[in-house]
Write a protein that holds these residues in place. Structure first.
Motif, mmCIF file in Angstrom:
data_model
loop_
_atom_site.group_PDB
_atom_site.id
_atom_site.type_symbol
_atom_site.label_atom_id
_atom_site.label_comp_id
_atom_site.label_asym_id
_atom_site.label_seq_id
_atom_site.Cartn_x
_atom_site.Cartn_y
_atom_site.Cartn_z
ATOM 1 N N ILE A 150 22.592 -56.089 -10.618
ATOM 2 C CA ILE A 150 22.403 -54.739 -10.082
ATOM 3 C C ILE A 150 22.905 -53.710 -11.100
ATOM 4 C CG2 ILE A 150 22.912 -53.197 -8.158
ATOM 5 C CD1 ILE A 150 21.316 -55.820 -7.447
ATOM 6 N N PHE A 151 22.019 -52.813 -11.477
ATOM 7 C CA PHE A 151 22.370 -51.754 -12.431
ATOM 8 C C PHE A 151 22.754 -50.473 -11.700
ATOM 9 C CE2 PHE A 151 19.480 -54.504 -14.807
ATOM 10 C CZ PHE A 151 20.160 -54.660 -16.006
ATOM 11 N N LEU A 152 23.620 -49.695 -12.340
ATOM 12 C CA LEU A 152 24.061 -48.425 -11.792
ATOM 13 C C LEU A 152 23.414 -47.268 -12.550
ATOM 14 C CD1 LEU A 152 26.433 -50.587 -11.295
ATOM 15 C CD2 LEU A 152 27.891 -48.606 -10.959
ATOM 16 N N ILE A 153 23.068 -46.209 -11.818
ATOM 17 C CA ILE A 153 22.633 -44.981 -12.478
ATOM 18 C C ILE A 153 23.455 -43.816 -11.934
ATOM 19 C CG2 ILE A 153 20.303 -45.870 -12.903
ATOM 20 C CD1 ILE A 153 19.259 -44.113 -10.720
ATOM 21 N N THR A 154 23.613 -42.783 -12.755
ATOM 22 C CA THR A 154 24.408 -41.606 -12.402
ATOM 23 C C THR A 154 23.513 -40.369 -12.470
ATOM 24 O OG1 THR A 154 25.055 -40.852 -14.612
ATOM 25 C CG2 THR A 154 26.291 -42.724 -13.691
ATOM 26 N N PRO A 155 24.045 -39.210 -12.063
ATOM 27 C CA PRO A 155 23.242 -37.985 -12.171
ATOM 28 C C PRO A 155 22.802 -37.679 -13.608
ATOM 29 C CG PRO A 155 25.132 -37.614 -10.732
ATOM 30 C CD PRO A 155 25.322 -38.966 -11.340
ATOM 31 N N HIS A 156 23.462 -38.316 -14.595
ATOM 32 C CA HIS A 156 23.142 -38.011 -15.995
ATOM 33 C C HIS A 156 22.221 -39.048 -16.636
ATOM 34 C CE1 HIS A 156 26.159 -34.953 -15.565
ATOM 35 N NE2 HIS A 156 27.081 -35.858 -15.283
ATOM 36 N N THR A 157 21.815 -40.066 -15.894
ATOM 37 C CA THR A 157 20.949 -41.108 -16.465
ATOM 38 C C THR A 157 19.546 -40.553 -16.699
ATOM 39 O OG1 THR A 157 22.207 -42.760 -15.209
ATOM 40 C CG2 THR A 157 20.136 -43.482 -16.192
ATOM 41 N N SER A 158 19.021 -40.792 -17.891
ATOM 42 C CA SER A 158 17.704 -40.245 -18.250
ATOM 43 C C SER A 158 16.595 -40.982 -17.491
ATOM 44 C CB SER A 158 17.454 -40.398 -19.750
ATOM 45 O OG SER A 158 17.318 -41.778 -20.080
ATOM 46 N N GLU A 159 15.454 -40.321 -17.354
ATOM 47 C CA GLU A 159 14.312 -40.953 -16.681
ATOM 48 C C GLU A 159 13.881 -42.211 -17.416
ATOM 49 O OE1 GLU A 159 9.745 -40.227 -15.135
ATOM 50 O OE2 GLU A 159 11.043 -38.489 -15.439
ATOM 51 N N GLU A 160 13.908 -42.163 -18.747
ATOM 52 C CA GLU A 160 13.500 -43.332 -19.538
ATOM 53 C C GLU A 160 14.383 -44.542 -19.216
ATOM 54 O OE1 GLU A 160 13.064 -44.637 -24.264
ATOM 55 O OE2 GLU A 160 14.145 -42.809 -23.706
ATOM 56 N N ARG A 161 15.685 -44.304 -19.136
ATOM 57 C CA ARG A 161 16.608 -45.411 -18.836
ATOM 58 C C ARG A 161 16.422 -45.898 -17.397
ATOM 59 N NH1 ARG A 161 21.277 -47.723 -20.794
ATOM 60 N NH2 ARG A 161 22.781 -48.396 -19.236
ATOM 61 N N ILE A 162 16.196 -44.965 -16.464
ATOM 62 C CA ILE A 162 15.983 -45.356 -15.064
ATOM 63 C C ILE A 162 14.744 -46.237 -14.947
ATOM 64 C CG2 ILE A 162 15.433 -44.507 -12.742
ATOM 65 C CD1 ILE A 162 17.137 -41.981 -13.488
ATOM 66 N N ARG A 163 13.673 -45.868 -15.652
ATOM 67 C CA ARG A 163 12.442 -46.684 -15.624
ATOM 68 C C ARG A 163 12.707 -48.074 -16.196
ATOM 69 N NH1 ARG A 163 9.005 -44.303 -12.084
ATOM 70 N NH2 ARG A 163 8.662 -42.106 -12.571
ATOM 71 N N LYS A 164 13.509 -48.138 -17.247
ATOM 72 C CA LYS A 164 13.836 -49.429 -17.864
ATOM 73 C C LYS A 164 14.670 -50.280 -16.889
ATOM 74 C CE LYS A 164 14.451 -52.363 -21.319
ATOM 75 N NZ LYS A 164 13.354 -53.201 -21.820
ATOM 76 N N ILE A 165 15.633 -49.650 -16.230
ATOM 77 C CA ILE A 165 16.447 -50.348 -15.234
ATOM 78 C C ILE A 165 15.567 -50.870 -14.098
ATOM 79 C CG2 ILE A 165 18.108 -49.876 -13.365
ATOM 80 C CD1 ILE A 165 19.719 -48.225 -15.437
ATOM 81 N N ASP A 166 14.634 -50.050 -13.667
ATOM 82 C CA ASP A 166 13.719 -50.456 -12.586
ATOM 83 C C ASP A 166 12.909 -51.683 -12.994
ATOM 84 O OD1 ASP A 166 12.626 -50.096 -9.990
ATOM 85 O OD2 ASP A 166 10.894 -49.053 -10.829
ATOM 86 N N GLN A 167 12.521 -51.699 -14.257
ATOM 87 C CA GLN A 167 11.728 -52.827 -14.782
ATOM 88 C C GLN A 167 12.567 -54.105 -14.831
ATOM 89 O OE1 GLN A 167 10.313 -51.980 -18.834
ATOM 90 N NE2 GLN A 167 10.458 -54.158 -19.276
ATOM 91 N N LEU A 168 13.852 -53.975 -15.172
ATOM 92 C CA LEU A 168 14.723 -55.147 -15.308
ATOM 93 C C LEU A 168 15.290 -55.638 -13.981
ATOM 94 C CD1 LEU A 168 16.932 -54.323 -18.454
ATOM 95 C CD2 LEU A 168 15.239 -56.147 -18.246
ATOM 96 N N SER A 169 15.217 -54.806 -12.940
ATOM 97 C CA SER A 169 15.906 -55.118 -11.681
ATOM 98 C C SER A 169 15.056 -55.970 -10.749
ATOM 99 C CB SER A 169 16.281 -53.818 -10.955
ATOM 100 O OG SER A 169 17.189 -53.062 -11.721
ATOM 101 N N ASN A 170 15.743 -56.764 -9.917
ATOM 102 C CA ASN A 170 15.037 -57.588 -8.918
ATOM 103 C C ASN A 170 15.836 -57.680 -7.621
ATOM 104 O OD1 ASN A 170 17.130 -59.194 -9.707
ATOM 105 N ND2 ASN A 170 15.897 -60.990 -10.217
ATOM 106 N N GLY A 171 16.561 -56.598 -7.305
ATOM 107 C CA GLY A 171 17.311 -56.581 -6.047
ATOM 108 C C GLY A 171 17.289 -55.175 -5.481
ATOM 109 N N PHE A 172 18.163 -54.336 -6.014
ATOM 110 C CA PHE A 172 18.147 -52.910 -5.701
ATOM 111 C C PHE A 172 18.811 -52.187 -6.862
ATOM 112 C CE2 PHE A 172 22.191 -54.449 -4.002
ATOM 113 C CZ PHE A 172 23.106 -53.464 -4.352
ATOM 114 N N ILE A 173 18.751 -50.864 -6.862
ATOM 115 C CA ILE A 173 19.411 -50.057 -7.877
ATOM 116 C C ILE A 173 20.512 -49.255 -7.199
ATOM 117 C CG2 ILE A 173 19.124 -48.204 -9.572
ATOM 118 C CD1 ILE A 173 16.194 -49.163 -9.877
ATOM 119 N N TYR A 174 21.678 -49.238 -7.818
ATOM 120 C CA TYR A 174 22.868 -48.595 -7.260
ATOM 121 C C TYR A 174 22.950 -47.175 -7.816
ATOM 122 C CZ TYR A 174 27.886 -48.677 -5.844
ATOM 123 O OH TYR A 174 29.116 -48.452 -5.266
ATOM 124 N N LEU A 175 22.756 -46.181 -6.959
ATOM 125 C CA LEU A 175 22.858 -44.778 -7.352
ATOM 126 C C LEU A 175 24.282 -44.300 -7.117
ATOM 127 C CD1 LEU A 175 19.728 -44.979 -6.965
ATOM 128 C CD2 LEU A 175 19.828 -42.680 -6.007
#
Length: 256
Positions: free
Chosen positions: A148-173
């Motif tokens: 499970i990857f974490l994202i913050t208010p400062h995470t870029s859209e590019e990184r969020i898309r990459k995290i979404d691609q790598l994830s297979n459970g949920f994303i922790y905001l």
């Protein structure tokens, strides 16, 4: 699929996850608390691995981690205790902790031990995304572990898309870039951040954490994500005598 993906297929709104520290308040309380939380209505659990230098944690969770270490909790002991996990708990269970104890235990052995006891996923806030992809993704996937990857208010859209691609459970905001335990302050900028992530239409479910402590903050988070994670508020409850009898009331109050 593992229990996490199955959960989100069956339920995609107002999902409630509870975090607590292994070995706190007593060294042998972990499974009793997990079982009580499932009976009370938690949808999944995050069990914290105590660590002596928990940088992202506020004072409540830091204190629980320190006391758990003093109680004698270790990664080895936790896996010994979790051998009984699936006799007592059926909901998804994740382990959350820092990378150093995982590395000391051995990453491959850690993944194998998780699979052996029925852990469904791992949250390691200080494991860099690209290091995971280059060195550990294959091991996690072989053992059907969601990372499970974490994202913050400062995470870029590019990184969020990459995290979404790598994830297979949920994303922790993370609701903010602060440490755990701060109450959720829903400013206009926080709502804009939550709405921005929601409008990206990610393939993975999202869960909001940091600062969720009552029905109001849980409901607000559930407007923007699939659910929310409660940590410090629950760990604080465990500091009370007779905490076991208060778990059901705590979960009912959160859900309203």
């Amino acid at each position: 699929m593992n229990r996490i993906t199955e959960l989100f297929q069956k339920k995609n709104s107002s999902v409630l996850s509870i975090f607590f520290t292994a070995g706190y308040p007593e060294v042998n309380s972990t499974l009793d608390i997990a079982e009580a939380l499932e009976k009370a209505g938690a949808d999944f659990l995050e069990i914290g691995i105590p660590y002596s230098d928990p940088l992202a944690d506020g004072p409540v969770i830091q204190n629980s981690s320190q006391k758990a270490i003093e109680n004698g909790m270790t990664v080895h002991l936790l896996f010994e205790q979790l051998k009984e996990l699936r006799k007592r708990v059926s909901i998804p269970v994740l382990l959350m902790g820092y990378f150093n104890p995982v590395l000391q235990y051995g990453v491959e052995q850690f993944c194998a031990s998780c699979a052996e006891v029925g852990v469904d996923g791992v949250i390691v806030p200080d494991l860099p995304m690209y290091e995971y992809e280059d060195m550990y993704q294959k091991c996690f996937e072989e053992h059907r572990l969601s990372n499970i990857f974490l994202i913050t208010p400062h995470t870029s859209e590019e990184r969020i898309r990459k995290i979404d691609q790598l994830s297979n459970g949920f994303i922790y905001l993370l609701s903010s870039s602060a440490t755990t335990g701060k109450n959720l302050q829903v400013s206009s900028s926080t709502e804009e951040y939550f709405a921005r992530i929601r409008d990206m239409k990610l393939k993975n479910p999202t869960m909001i954490g940091f600062g969720i402590s009552d029905h109001q903050s849980f409901s607000k988070a559930a407007e923007y994500a699939n659910g929310a994670i409660v940590g410090s508020a629950f760990v604080r409850l465990l500091d009370n005598e007779g905490y076991h009898d208060k778990i059901g009331e705590f979960i009912r109050a959160l859900k309203g």
